[in-house]
Write a protein that holds these residues in place. Structure first.
Motif, PDB file in Angstrom:
ATOM      1  N   HIS A 146      -5.971  -0.643  -1.419  1.00 36.91           N
ATOM      2  CA  HIS A 146      -6.244   0.236  -0.288  1.00 36.91           C
ATOM      3  C   HIS A 146      -7.253  -0.398   0.656  1.00 36.91           C
ATOM      4  O   HIS A 146      -7.722   0.246   1.589  1.00 36.91           O
ATOM      5  CB  HIS A 146      -6.772   1.580  -0.789  1.00 36.91           C
TER       6      HIS A 146
ATOM      7  N   CYS B 174       0.843  -1.183   0.000  1.00 33.10           N
ATOM      8  CA  CYS B 174       0.000   0.000   0.000  1.00 33.10           C
ATOM      9  C   CYS B 174       0.881   1.237   0.000  1.00 33.10           C
ATOM     10  O   CYS B 174       2.104   1.155   0.115  1.00 33.10           O
ATOM     11  CB  CYS B 174      -0.952  -0.010   1.194  1.00 33.10           C
TER      12      CYS B 174
ATOM     13  N   SER C 271     -10.423  -0.753  -7.015  1.00 32.96           N
ATOM     14  CA  SER C 271     -10.471   0.722  -7.037  1.00 32.96           C
ATOM     15  C   SER C 271     -11.467   1.286  -8.038  1.00 32.96           C
ATOM     16  O   SER C 271     -11.922   2.410  -7.888  1.00 32.96           O
ATOM     17  CB  SER C 271      -9.096   1.288  -7.350  1.00 32.96           C
TER      18      SER C 271
ATOM     19  N   GLU D 133      -4.609  -2.917  -7.673  1.00 32.92           N
ATOM     20  CA  GLU D 133      -5.800  -2.173  -7.229  1.00 32.92           C
ATOM     21  C   GLU D 133      -7.086  -2.753  -7.815  1.00 32.92           C
ATOM     22  O   GLU D 133      -7.830  -2.070  -8.519  1.00 32.92           O
ATOM     23  CB  GLU D 133      -5.670  -0.700  -7.616  1.00 32.92           C
TER      24      GLU D 133
ATOM     25  N   ILE E 199      -6.009   7.339   5.919  1.00 31.60           N
ATOM     26  CA  ILE E 199      -7.007   6.446   5.319  1.00 31.60           C
ATOM     27  C   ILE E 199      -7.971   5.881   6.338  1.00 31.60           C
ATOM     28  O   ILE E 199      -9.052   5.454   5.986  1.00 31.60           O
ATOM     29  CB  ILE E 199      -6.376   5.289   4.501  1.00 31.60           C
TER      30      ILE E 199
END
Lengths: 247, 366
Positions: free
Chosen positions: A199, A38, A170, A167, A244
């Protein structure tokens, strides 16, 4: 024991023109390990995994996948791509082919598997990602979550030793993220070696053996998930996690 | 607070007004500007269409054998009928017309299965038509083996020649254009430069120049006495010229394919030829079908330019017929007929391209 190391990155550097995008990246992945990478955007995390199957070229250092070193040699590149599956942010299914054709294409044309056999393999993996009923549709007729599950199945059809995820959630609408993550968790539970740029911190906590945090082209921190999330050492990691987790 | 516990039912749309009067009101006279445009268009049609129809059909002469049978009011199609053999075959010997006829029928017969859905061997048949049939056609039309009398290419002409020129031009320029387009996007600098120079050279000169060069200059480079067929020279010239245009059309399609498609096929382990042939080109070519067909249509019509190097295609044959002292002054009939034949073929290509686009549409948006 290098036989256990399925992927080794040793001192990898990469530049785009004058821009130093990867700085001395060292990662070792054991068979069956799940790594989550990440970091903020532009930190080089996607570039790192794209180097592993040579979608990007590294200029210094060594990348060894299952005993084969990545060099300019086309034979080595083809060999490695056969063993490394990749799932992209934007799925990249082939829109002119049906789902079944998307899945059976590479086994037929890269591994010379007979068509009927390739299709039965394809159906097996479509069932595994729980959408066998979509086999004869075209990608444009599927939802984003379904498309991404097809993309995962497409990679699995090549029977890869390692799966790279760039990802994968995403570009998805929020209500579709979990159906893709569920498939990835199952895959992890089956013992697949995975490197995942994401993420999704919940996913990282649940399945990762190690979390790697990258920033500005270098690895800042690497730890097992519990320690990583609860006790981050580096300031940059702390800042990133606080940003985050806030919402 | 408001909560809706009932699920709203799906209602049918309101019964809208139907009928032809309503349609006309809604579509032709919806606004002031629309009414003006509708009336103007109708006026134009009324002004032009009746005299044209009258000339071409109602007052036209359809039967007879000589000029004396023509009436003065409308077109005299006897002229065309009299010349039909030449218009179709040029100077090809009349007793051998069965050979081009058979060639054409054979092609039609071979192509019928391609339009039948259930037919399984389309790829093989397509390959046969592209790779084997041209030789069969050449041996049939040209002769020279299997006891067939030789009919040299300077006797070929008319619609037959037009179709041969455009068919060869189309079939040869598409693959050449694809290779050039791929070459222009290649990562190998020297190869790329060669392709760019080729494309820019051929695109930069007029087709007439190419044909003149092919017929006048090219023989200078060959040893004295060697007879390099004039038709073959024209074919090579047309193919070279059109492939440059084709290359740019195809390149447009290649550029429209997202990078992710290239990456996905690479990541799956497909090598360059397979990735191009299976993933990139099918999508790119589909995107540029209108452009490709546009080039085909231009090529079809450009074949008329071969008349300047002394080949008698459809238009040249009609030109020739117009100089017949028996039939002076029938230019209208001659050129209208030529235009009509060209239009029929071009319109057919255009409709086929639309049908093909619809058939290949797979519901994906980009």
């Amino acid at each position: 024991m290098s036989a256990e190391h399925i992927i080794e990155l040793k001192g990898v550097h990469k530049w785009y023109g004058d821009f130093h995008v990867l700085k001395d990246i060292n990662i070792t992945v054991q068979k069956g390990e799940r790594i989550v990478i990440c970091g903020p955007s532009g930190s080089g995390k996607s570039t790192t995994i794209r180097c592993i199957n040579r979608l990007e070229e590294h200029q210094q250092g060594q990348i060894i996948v299952d005993g084969t070193e990545l060099t300019g040699d086309l034979k080595h590149i083809e060999q490695i791509r056969k063993e490394v599956g990749m799932v992209f942010q934007h799925f990249n299914l082939f829109p002119h082919l049906t789902i079944l054709e998307n899945l059976s294409l590479a086994p037929i044309w890269v591994k010379n598997v007979a068509k009927a056999e390739a299709e039965s393999i394809a159906m097996k993996y479509l069932e595994r990602v729980k959408i066998p009923e979509q086999a004869n549709k075209f990608p444009g007729q599927l939802s984003g979550g379904q498309q991404q599950r097809v993309a995962i199945a497409r990679s699995l059809c090549m029977n890869p030793k390692v799966m790279l995820f760039d990802e994968p959630t995403s570009a998805l609408d929020p209500e579709m993220i979990s159906e893709v993550l569920d498939v990835m968790v199952e895959l992890a539970e089956d013992g697949m070696t995975m490197i995942c740029v994401t993420h999704e911190m919940g996913f990282a906590k649940k399945v990762a053996n190690r979390v790697i945090f990258m920033d500005e082209g270098e690895i800042v921190e690497e730890n097992e998930p519990n320690e990583f999330f609860n006790n981050p050492q580096n300031e940059r990691t702390q800042l990133f996690l606080s940003q985050i987790i806030q919402h | 607070m408001s909560v809706n516990h009932r699920k709203s039912p799906n209602l049918p749309p309101p019964a809208s007004e139907v009928g032809i009067v309503v349609w006309i009101k809604k579509n032709l006279f919806s606004t002031y500007a629309n009414s003006v445009m509708s009336l103007a268009a109708m006026g134009l049609i009324l002004l032009l269409l009746p005299p044209l129809l009258d000339w071409a059909f109602f007052s036209a002469t359809w039967s007879g054998t000589t000029r004396a049978d023509c009436n003065e009011e409308g077109a005299c199609w006897i002229f065309i009928a009299n010349r039909m053999d030449q218009i179709m075959y040029g100077f090809y010997p009349a007793e051998l017309h069965w050979r081009p006829n058979l060639t054409g029928l054979l092609l039609i017969a071979l192509m019928i299965p391609l339009f039948i859905k259930a037919f399984k061997y389309k790829n093989w048949l397509g390959a046969f038509i592209l790779l084997i049939y041209p030789f069969v056609a050449y041996f049939l039309i040209h002769g020279g083996s299997f006891g067939l009398e030789v009919v040299s290419t300077n006797k070929w002409g008319g619609l037959m020649l037009t179709l041969i020129l455009s068919a060869v031009g189309i079939v040869a320029s598409l693959p050449l254009g694809i290779l050039l387009a791929l070459g222009r996007r290649s990562k190998m600098p020297m190869f790329r430069s060669v392709c760019i120079v080729y494309i820019e050279f051929w695109r930069g000169i007029p087709l007439i120049t190419v044909l003149f060069m092919a017929s006048v200059m090219l023989p200078l480079f060959f040893p004295e006495g060697s007879n390099f067929d004039k038709l073959l020279r024209a074919l090579i010239g047309i193919t070279m010229f059109q492939s440059a245009y084709m290359a740019e059309v195809v390149r447009g399609g290649l550029q429209a394919i997202p990078k992710g498609q290239y990456e996905a096929s690479e990541a799956l382990g497909l090598n360059y030829p397979k990735s191009m042939g299976l993933i990139i080109l099918p999508q790119a070519l589909k995107l540029v079908i209108p452009g490709i067909v546009n080039t085909f249509i231009a090529l079809f019509k450009d074949t008329t330019l071969v008349l300047i190097i002394g080949l008698f295609d459809l238009l040249a044959i009609i030109n020739l017929a117009l100089t017949d002292s028996e039939w002076l002054g029938f230019d209208d009939e001659g050129y209208v007929f030529a235009a009509f034949v060209f239009w029929v073929f071009c319109f057919a290509m255009s409709r086929y391209s639309i049908a093909l686009e619809a058939k290949l549409h797979t519901g994906h948006k980009r």
